[in-house]
Design an enzyme around this catalytic site. Structure first.
Site, PDB file in Angstrom:
ATOM      1  N   HIS A   1       0.949  -1.121   0.098  1.00 57.94           N
ATOM      2  CA  HIS A   1      -0.071  -0.045  -0.085  1.00 57.94           C
ATOM      3  C   HIS A   1       0.720   1.207   0.130  1.00 57.94           C
ATOM      4  O   HIS A   1       2.238   1.103   0.122  1.00 57.94           O
ATOM      5  CB  HIS A   1      -0.931   0.094   1.216  1.00 57.94           C
ATOM      6  CG  HIS A   1      -0.264  -0.272   2.431  1.00 57.94           C
ATOM      7  ND1 HIS A   1       0.064  -1.649   2.941  1.00 57.94           N
ATOM      8  CD2 HIS A   1       0.164   0.603   3.380  1.00 57.94           C
ATOM      9  CE1 HIS A   1       0.749  -1.409   4.276  1.00 57.94           C
ATOM     10  NE2 HIS A   1       0.985  -0.140   4.241  1.00 57.94           N
TER      11      HIS A   1
ATOM     12  N   ASP B   1       7.058  -5.477   4.315  1.00 60.12           N
ATOM     13  CA  ASP B   1       5.800  -5.217   5.326  1.00 60.12           C
ATOM     14  C   ASP B   1       4.647  -5.940   4.667  1.00 60.12           C
ATOM     15  O   ASP B   1       4.415  -6.065   3.430  1.00 60.12           O
ATOM     16  CB  ASP B   1       5.526  -3.571   5.346  1.00 60.12           C
ATOM     17  CG  ASP B   1       4.423  -3.338   6.160  1.00 60.12           C
ATOM     18  OD1 ASP B   1       4.509  -3.599   7.277  1.00 60.12           O
ATOM     19  OD2 ASP B   1       3.370  -2.618   5.747  1.00 60.12           O
TER      20      ASP B   1
ATOM     21  N   GLU C   1       7.221 -10.065   6.975  1.00 61.65           N
ATOM     22  CA  GLU C   1       6.342  -9.880   7.898  1.00 61.65           C
ATOM     23  C   GLU C   1       5.309 -10.961   7.809  1.00 61.65           C
ATOM     24  O   GLU C   1       4.637 -10.994   6.775  1.00 61.65           O
ATOM     25  CB  GLU C   1       5.699  -8.470   7.922  1.00 61.65           C
ATOM     26  CG  GLU C   1       5.047  -8.426   9.354  1.00 61.65           C
ATOM     27  CD  GLU C   1       4.049  -7.292   9.205  1.00 61.65           C
ATOM     28  OE1 GLU C   1       3.270  -6.951  10.316  1.00 61.65           O
ATOM     29  OE2 GLU C   1       3.839  -6.537   8.415  1.00 61.65           O
TER      30      GLU C   1
ATOM     31  N   ASP D   1       5.041  -3.493  16.428  1.00 58.34           N
ATOM     32  CA  ASP D   1       3.823  -3.715  16.431  1.00 58.34           C
ATOM     33  C   ASP D   1       3.223  -4.428  17.598  1.00 58.34           C
ATOM     34  O   ASP D   1       1.981  -5.107  17.487  1.00 58.34           O
ATOM     35  CB  ASP D   1       3.491  -4.667  15.228  1.00 58.34           C
ATOM     36  CG  ASP D   1       3.578  -3.753  13.710  1.00 58.34           C
ATOM     37  OD1 ASP D   1       3.072  -2.583  13.741  1.00 58.34           O
ATOM     38  OD2 ASP D   1       4.164  -4.330  12.917  1.00 58.34           O
TER      39      ASP D   1
ATOM     40  N   ASP E   1       0.819  -0.171  20.227  1.00 57.51           N
ATOM     41  CA  ASP E   1       1.043   0.984  19.399  1.00 57.51           C
ATOM     42  C   ASP E   1      -0.013   2.091  19.950  1.00 57.51           C
ATOM     43  O   ASP E   1      -1.471   1.785  19.840  1.00 57.51           O
ATOM     44  CB  ASP E   1       0.836   0.823  18.054  1.00 57.51           C
ATOM     45  CG  ASP E   1       0.847   1.793  17.133  1.00 57.51           C
ATOM     46  OD1 ASP E   1       1.248   2.854  17.513  1.00 57.51           O
ATOM     47  OD2 ASP E   1       0.275   1.647  15.841  1.00 57.51           O
TER      48      ASP E   1
END
Length: 468
Positions: free
Chosen positions: A120, A200, A229, A296, A340
């Protein structure tokens, strides 16, 4: 093939905005004071020169590689909304600042890997801006997944997004032009001396992207490390055609289940670990990025409910298991924080505020891992598992290190099997000696939440007085 250097690597993860601020000249507008409570939308001004100024800290801890969270131009402190994949975020510095950081890291024998956000992007990414402007006639129409035109994100985006965030349109990674673009991005930064990439949310992108990217990377940079990931089953990414390893959250969950949450006993832990390891191709196990926390997850100290002994026990597991272990910045000095954004607070550089006991434990384990080849490259064999106690051995070229993980919450006596009738063992972190008699190692009044690491004492090596 996985890179040769990865089997000896010990990573240090940096969230750039929160690591070190070299001065105010690059600070974004409305930058908050360094020790402010972390917020999802605020900047604290960490930058590349700040990272460079603290490389010696990373080297002194014993780490050999750095994983940088995103550094490309973006609109947030986390920079997972990339606006330009070929431009260093001006709030972090310049391309020359990045080259200087790379050179300084390599002079200290520190590898550097980058974070690739290829699933993204930002709405300010040029192809998406073209889509906004030209609609169905845009040459980038197939780079994205619009549901209708004109595009809007109120109240919900009418185009595919990451996590239903209208500010982060999802890229169509099955499109060849998109794949070509990100292969070009990857190779460009590798050409500057970067040593690898962490990808990612790799599980959301098209598999063919990773296959094509690996082929392009390995043909030119065979020693580049590619890690994904992945939070669930890593098997599909470890067949030799996409990644060298994945972030090993599955193993982390097993460690925490045993040592933190009391969710599984020793026997169940060993069975689960063995099942997981049986699904990992042997060539990739050493390249798995093992971890106790990241940007995360809650900080390891917080997740361990501020119990320092539990954190030390977890770090013993991390540094004595197969894989490439990673320290999340600040965990080594006792930073805390929940989910987070709390896990992304500013690094504490005033040493009087450090947890020196925790720092020394981690540094000592790292040094032990670096001096004992079996802890990096050796086999793993579980010798005993009962109740809250796990006893295992790492072996390489006839040299063995033995590890005791005692998750019991109270003082107790423990007897462990040993495959030699009489032997002297030295506990590596304290230098104390223990005697094996008749194939048994008896540990009396062992403190709760204890981890011990033993090496065999050779007959010609003088030992400290034997403790039994």
């Amino acid at each position: 093939m996985t890179p040769n250097w990865i089997q000896d690597a010990i990573f240090y993860q940096i969230f750039p905005d929160r690591f070190c601020n070299s001065g105010s000249s690059l600070n974004p507008r409305d930058t908050v004071p360094w020790n402010s409570a972390p917020q999802g939308h605020t900047f604290t001004g960490g930058d590349l020169k700040g990272i460079q100024s603290k490389l010696q800290h990373i080297a002194n801890l014993g780490c050999t590689a750095i994983y940088l969270n995103p550094i490309f131009k973006a609109g947030t402190n986390h920079r997972y909304d990339t606006e330009d994949y070929f431009l260093i975020d001006p709030a972090l510095g310049t391309l020359q600042d990045f080259k200087d950081l790379l050179d300084a890291a390599h002079q200290l024998n520190l590898k550097v890997i980058l974070d690739g956000v290829f699933n993204h992007c930002s709405t300010l990414f040029a192809p998406f801006q073209d889509l906004l402007q030209h609609g169905e006639e845009s040459r980038y129409r197939h780079w994205f997944t619009p549901y209708s035109f004109p595009l809007t994100h109120t109240p919900y985006a009418n185009y595919a997004t990451f996590g239903n965030h209208g500010s982060m349109p999802r890229l169509n990674t099955s499109e060849k032009d998109v794949q070509d673009y990100f292969i070009q991005v990857t190779l460009y930064w590798l050409s500057l001396g970067v040593n690898g990439w962490r990808m990612d949310v790799a599980f959301e992108a098209d598999f063919l992207l990773w296959q094509r990217l690996r082929e392009a990377v390995k043909s030119q940079y065979p020693e580049a490390y590619l890690v994904a990931e992945e939070w669930r089953d890593p098997f599909s990414y470890l067949q030799g055609d996409t990644f060298d390893g994945v972030m090993h959250y599955t193993l982390k969950d097993l460690w925490f289940g045993l040592a933190v949450h009391d969710g599984i006993n020793a026997q169940a832990f060993v069975q689960a670990v063995q099942t997981l390891r049986n699904r990992l191709p042997a060539a990739h196990e050493k390249a798995m990025l093992t971890l106790l926390g990241s940007h995360d997850t809650p900080r390891v100290l917080t997740e361990a409910r501020d119990r320092e002994q539990t954190v030390k026990l977890l770090y013993t597991l991390l540094m004595t298991f197969p894989g490439a272990p990673m320290v999340y910045y600040g965990d080594e000095v006792g930073l805390n924080g929940g989910h987070d954004p709390a896990c992304r607070k500013g690094m504490v550089w005033q040493e009087e505020h450090w947890n020196r006991s925790l720092y020394q434990h981690i540094a000592s384990l790292i040094q032990l891992r670096k001096t004992q080849p079996e802890l990096r490259q050796g086999t793993l064999e579980f010798l005993h598992a009962d109740d809250r106690v796990v006893w295992y051995r790492r072996t390489e070229n006839g040299q063995s290190t033995y590890v005791l993980i005692n998750c019991t919450h109270m003082e107790r006596d423990i007897t462990l099997p040993f495959d030699a009738p009489d032997q002297t063992l030295m506990e590596s972190l304290t230098g104390c000696s223990f005697s094996v008699r008749n194939g048994k190692l008896h540990l009396r009044s062992l403190a709760p939440r204890t981890s011990l690491v033993f090496t065999e004492v050779k007959s010609e090596t003088p030992a400290n007085p034997v403790l039994v």
